[in-house]
Design a protein around this motif. Structure first.
Motif, PDB file in Angstrom:
ATOM      1  N   GLY A  34       0.819  -1.218   0.000  1.00  9.04           N
ATOM      2  CA  GLY A  34       0.000   0.000   0.000  1.00  9.04           C
ATOM      3  C   GLY A  34       0.847   1.260   0.000  1.00  9.04           C
ATOM      4  O   GLY A  34       0.542   2.221  -0.708  1.00  9.04           O
ATOM      5  N   LYS A  35       1.931   1.249   0.789  1.00  2.00           N
ATOM      6  CA  LYS A  35       2.832   2.413   0.826  1.00  2.00           C
ATOM      7  C   LYS A  35       3.487   2.624  -0.529  1.00  2.00           C
ATOM      8  O   LYS A  35       3.531   3.727  -1.047  1.00  2.00           O
ATOM      9  N   ALA A  36       4.021   1.551  -1.102  1.00  2.00           N
ATOM     10  CA  ALA A  36       4.753   1.649  -2.372  1.00  2.00           C
ATOM     11  C   ALA A  36       3.847   2.106  -3.508  1.00  2.00           C
ATOM     12  O   ALA A  36       4.270   2.853  -4.380  1.00  2.00           O
ATOM     13  N   LEU A  37       2.582   1.652  -3.484  1.00  2.00           N
ATOM     14  CA  LEU A  37       1.666   1.979  -4.583  1.00  2.00           C
ATOM     15  C   LEU A  37       0.729   3.142  -4.246  1.00  2.00           C
ATOM     16  O   LEU A  37      -0.151   3.474  -5.045  1.00  2.00           O
ATOM     17  N   ALA A  38       0.911   3.742  -3.085  1.00  2.00           N
ATOM     18  CA  ALA A  38       0.123   4.918  -2.688  1.00  2.00           C
ATOM     19  C   ALA A  38      -1.381   4.649  -2.789  1.00  2.00           C
ATOM     20  O   ALA A  38      -2.129   5.410  -3.388  1.00  2.00           O
ATOM     21  N   HIS A  39      -1.803   3.516  -2.231  1.00  2.26           N
ATOM     22  CA  HIS A  39      -3.234   3.253  -2.107  1.00  2.26           C
ATOM     23  C   HIS A  39      -3.508   2.577  -0.763  1.00  2.26           C
ATOM     24  O   HIS A  39      -2.594   2.371   0.031  1.00  2.26           O
ATOM     25  N   CYS A  40      -4.761   2.270  -0.474  1.00  6.75           N
ATOM     26  CA  CYS A  40      -5.177   1.944   0.896  1.00  6.75           C
ATOM     27  C   CYS A  40      -5.151   0.463   1.259  1.00  6.75           C
ATOM     28  O   CYS A  40      -5.713   0.081   2.281  1.00  6.75           O
ATOM     29  N   VAL A  41      -4.505  -0.389   0.480  1.00  7.67           N
ATOM     30  CA  VAL A  41      -4.569  -1.829   0.760  1.00  7.67           C
ATOM     31  C   VAL A  41      -4.036  -2.197   2.144  1.00  7.67           C
ATOM     32  O   VAL A  41      -4.458  -3.188   2.730  1.00  7.67           O
ATOM     33  N   GLY A  42      -3.144  -1.387   2.700  1.00  5.26           N
ATOM     34  CA  GLY A  42      -2.619  -1.679   4.032  1.00  5.26           C
ATOM     35  C   GLY A  42      -3.715  -1.854   5.071  1.00  5.26           C
ATOM     36  O   GLY A  42      -3.580  -2.649   5.998  1.00  5.26           O
ATOM     37  N   GLY A  43      -4.811  -1.139   4.882  1.00  2.00           N
ATOM     38  CA  GLY A  43      -5.939  -1.243   5.795  1.00  2.00           C
ATOM     39  C   GLY A  43      -6.660  -2.583   5.726  1.00  2.00           C
ATOM     40  O   GLY A  43      -7.480  -2.897   6.586  1.00  2.00           O
ATOM     41  N   TYR A  44      -6.362  -3.377   4.707  1.00  2.00           N
ATOM     42  CA  TYR A  44      -6.996  -4.691   4.535  1.00  2.00           C
ATOM     43  C   TYR A  44      -6.123  -5.824   5.080  1.00  2.00           C
ATOM     44  O   TYR A  44      -6.515  -6.981   5.045  1.00  2.00           O
ATOM     45  N   PRO A  64       9.976  -9.665  -9.235  1.00  2.00           N
ATOM     46  CA  PRO A  64       9.069 -10.300  -8.278  1.00  2.00           C
ATOM     47  C   PRO A  64       8.867  -9.546  -6.965  1.00  2.00           C
ATOM     48  O   PRO A  64       7.855  -9.733  -6.297  1.00  2.00           O
ATOM     49  N   ASN A  65       9.797  -8.682  -6.597  1.00  2.00           N
ATOM     50  CA  ASN A  65       9.679  -7.962  -5.321  1.00  2.00           C
ATOM     51  C   ASN A  65       9.241  -6.514  -5.483  1.00  2.00           C
ATOM     52  O   ASN A  65       9.220  -5.762  -4.512  1.00  2.00           O
ATOM     53  N   THR A  66       8.913  -6.122  -6.714  1.00  3.02           N
ATOM     54  CA  THR A  66       8.509  -4.741  -6.975  1.00  3.02           C
ATOM     55  C   THR A  66       6.987  -4.645  -7.031  1.00  3.02           C
ATOM     56  O   THR A  66       6.359  -5.235  -7.913  1.00  3.02           O
ATOM     57  N   PRO A  67       6.364  -3.915  -6.090  1.00  2.00           N
ATOM     58  CA  PRO A  67       4.913  -3.746  -6.143  1.00  2.00           C
ATOM     59  C   PRO A  67       4.478  -3.195  -7.501  1.00  2.00           C
ATOM     60  O   PRO A  67       5.112  -2.283  -8.054  1.00  2.00           O
ATOM     61  N   TYR A  68       3.413  -3.766  -8.050  1.00  7.37           N
ATOM     62  CA  TYR A  68       2.950  -3.397  -9.393  1.00  7.37           C
ATOM     63  C   TYR A  68       1.439  -3.168  -9.394  1.00  7.37           C
ATOM     64  O   TYR A  68       0.976  -2.074  -9.661  1.00  7.37           O
ATOM     65  N   VAL A  69       0.664  -4.205  -9.076  1.00 10.26           N
ATOM     66  CA  VAL A  69      -0.791  -4.107  -9.058  1.00 10.26           C
ATOM     67  C   VAL A  69      -1.299  -4.936  -7.877  1.00 10.26           C
ATOM     68  O   VAL A  69      -0.750  -6.001  -7.590  1.00 10.26           O
ATOM     69  N   THR A  70      -2.334  -4.435  -7.209  1.00  7.69           N
ATOM     70  CA  THR A  70      -2.919  -5.130  -6.070  1.00  7.69           C
ATOM     71  C   THR A  70      -4.357  -5.514  -6.408  1.00  7.69           C
ATOM     72  O   THR A  70      -5.077  -4.738  -7.037  1.00  7.69           O
ATOM     73  N   ILE A  71      -4.750  -6.707  -5.974  1.00  4.63           N
ATOM     74  CA  ILE A  71      -6.081  -7.238  -6.277  1.00  4.63           C
ATOM     75  C   ILE A  71      -6.762  -7.631  -4.976  1.00  4.63           C
ATOM     76  O   ILE A  71      -6.146  -8.263  -4.116  1.00  4.63           O
ATOM     77  N   GLU A  72      -8.042  -7.266  -4.840  1.00  7.56           N
ATOM     78  CA  GLU A  72      -8.864  -7.801  -3.758  1.00  7.56           C
ATOM     79  C   GLU A  72      -9.879  -8.731  -4.398  1.00  7.56           C
ATOM     80  O   GLU A  72     -10.561  -8.369  -5.350  1.00  7.56           O
ATOM     81  N   MET A  73      -9.940  -9.952  -3.878  1.00  6.93           N
ATOM     82  CA  MET A  73     -10.835 -10.964  -4.436  1.00  6.93           C
ATOM     83  C   MET A  73     -12.089 -11.124  -3.588  1.00  6.93           C
ATOM     84  O   MET A  73     -12.070 -10.915  -2.379  1.00  6.93           O
ATOM     85  N   ARG A  79     -12.831  -8.067  -6.836  1.00 10.16           N
ATOM     86  CA  ARG A  79     -13.623  -6.988  -6.227  1.00 10.16           C
ATOM     87  C   ARG A  79     -12.998  -5.642  -6.579  1.00 10.16           C
ATOM     88  O   ARG A  79     -13.691  -4.706  -6.949  1.00 10.16           O
ATOM     89  N   GLN A  80     -11.667  -5.540  -6.432  1.00 13.91           N
ATOM     90  CA  GLN A  80     -10.927  -4.320  -6.774  1.00 13.91           C
ATOM     91  C   GLN A  80      -9.588  -4.724  -7.375  1.00 13.91           C
ATOM     92  O   GLN A  80      -9.023  -5.734  -6.987  1.00 13.91           O
ATOM     93  N   ILE A  81      -9.099  -3.897  -8.291  1.00 14.68           N
ATOM     94  CA  ILE A  81      -7.747  -4.097  -8.829  1.00 14.68           C
ATOM     95  C   ILE A  81      -7.172  -2.718  -9.133  1.00 14.68           C
ATOM     96  O   ILE A  81      -7.791  -1.930  -9.855  1.00 14.68           O
ATOM     97  N   HIS A  82      -6.020  -2.429  -8.500  1.00 14.26           N
ATOM     98  CA  HIS A  82      -5.437  -1.099  -8.661  1.00 14.26           C
ATOM     99  C   HIS A  82      -3.922  -1.148  -8.676  1.00 14.26           C
ATOM    100  O   HIS A  82      -3.306  -1.943  -7.982  1.00 14.26           O
ATOM    101  N   GLY A  83      -3.369  -0.242  -9.473  1.00 16.71           N
ATOM    102  CA  GLY A  83      -1.939  -0.012  -9.492  1.00 16.71           C
ATOM    103  C   GLY A  83      -1.640   1.254  -8.719  1.00 16.71           C
ATOM    104  O   GLY A  83      -2.377   1.626  -7.800  1.00 16.71           O
ATOM    105  N   TYR A  84      -0.585   1.931  -9.113  1.00 16.49           N
ATOM    106  CA  TYR A  84      -0.122   3.107  -8.378  1.00 16.49           C
ATOM    107  C   TYR A  84      -1.213   4.170  -8.243  1.00 16.49           C
ATOM    108  O   TYR A  84      -1.828   4.568  -9.232  1.00 16.49           O
ATOM    109  N   GLY A  85      -1.456   4.608  -7.011  1.00 17.17           N
ATOM    110  CA  GLY A  85      -2.385   5.709  -6.753  1.00 17.17           C
ATOM    111  C   GLY A  85      -3.791   5.471  -7.261  1.00 17.17           C
ATOM    112  O   GLY A  85      -4.507   6.433  -7.544  1.00 17.17           O
TER     113      GLY A  85
END
Length: 133
Positions: A34-44, A64-73, A79-85
């Motif tokens: 969440g920090k690296a991609l500037a979005h709220c996934v840390g709260g999950y 493999p260790n570089t944050p790119y896209v986050t998915i909530e299933m 349910r959600q899929i987001h990259g940076y910001g």
């Protein structure tokens, strides 16, 4: 809880065409994402660890260790899929950019996440289009 996490990891983990779905094992890794991609996934993070929700990372195999896209299933649905910001800067949605990969992965999930003896995903057969003479 560890056994349940291992089953979820096995269900969702997937690699194809230079992309990989990664199941995070720690709350700290989700907060870093969440920090690296500037979005709220840390709260999950805690909800993911408890099995209430499922958070996944989409990574480039070569990074493999570089944050790119986050998915909530939600089960076998995104349910959600987001990259940076959350793409607020006008970037294309990861849902569009990686549509072919995501469609293949979701079809594999819905078909039961089958793997071969080596643990590699067994992709569902594509339905053949009928030839019309």
């Amino acid at each position: 809880a560890a056994a349940k996490g291992a089953a979820r990891m096995k269900k969702y983990s997937f690699e194809l065409d230079g992309l990989r779905i990664v199941f995070p094992l720690t709350a700290a890794s989700i907060r870093r994402e969440g920090k690296a991609l500037a979005h709220c996934v840390g709260g999950y993070a805690e909800r993911h660890i408890k099995g209430v929700s499922t958070i996944l990372f989409l990574r480039k195999v070569l990074e493999p260790n570089t944050p790119y896209v986050t998915i909530e299933m939600d089960g076998n649905q995104i349910r959600q899929i987001h990259g940076y910001g959350n793409e607020r800067d006008g970037r294309a949605s990861p849902r569009k950019v990686h549509k072919a990969f995501l469609d293949t992965w979701l079809a594999w999930l819905r078909a039961g996440s089958r793997r071969d003896k080596a643990g590699k995903p067994v992709l569902p057969r594509r339905k053949e289009k009928a030839n019309i003479a």
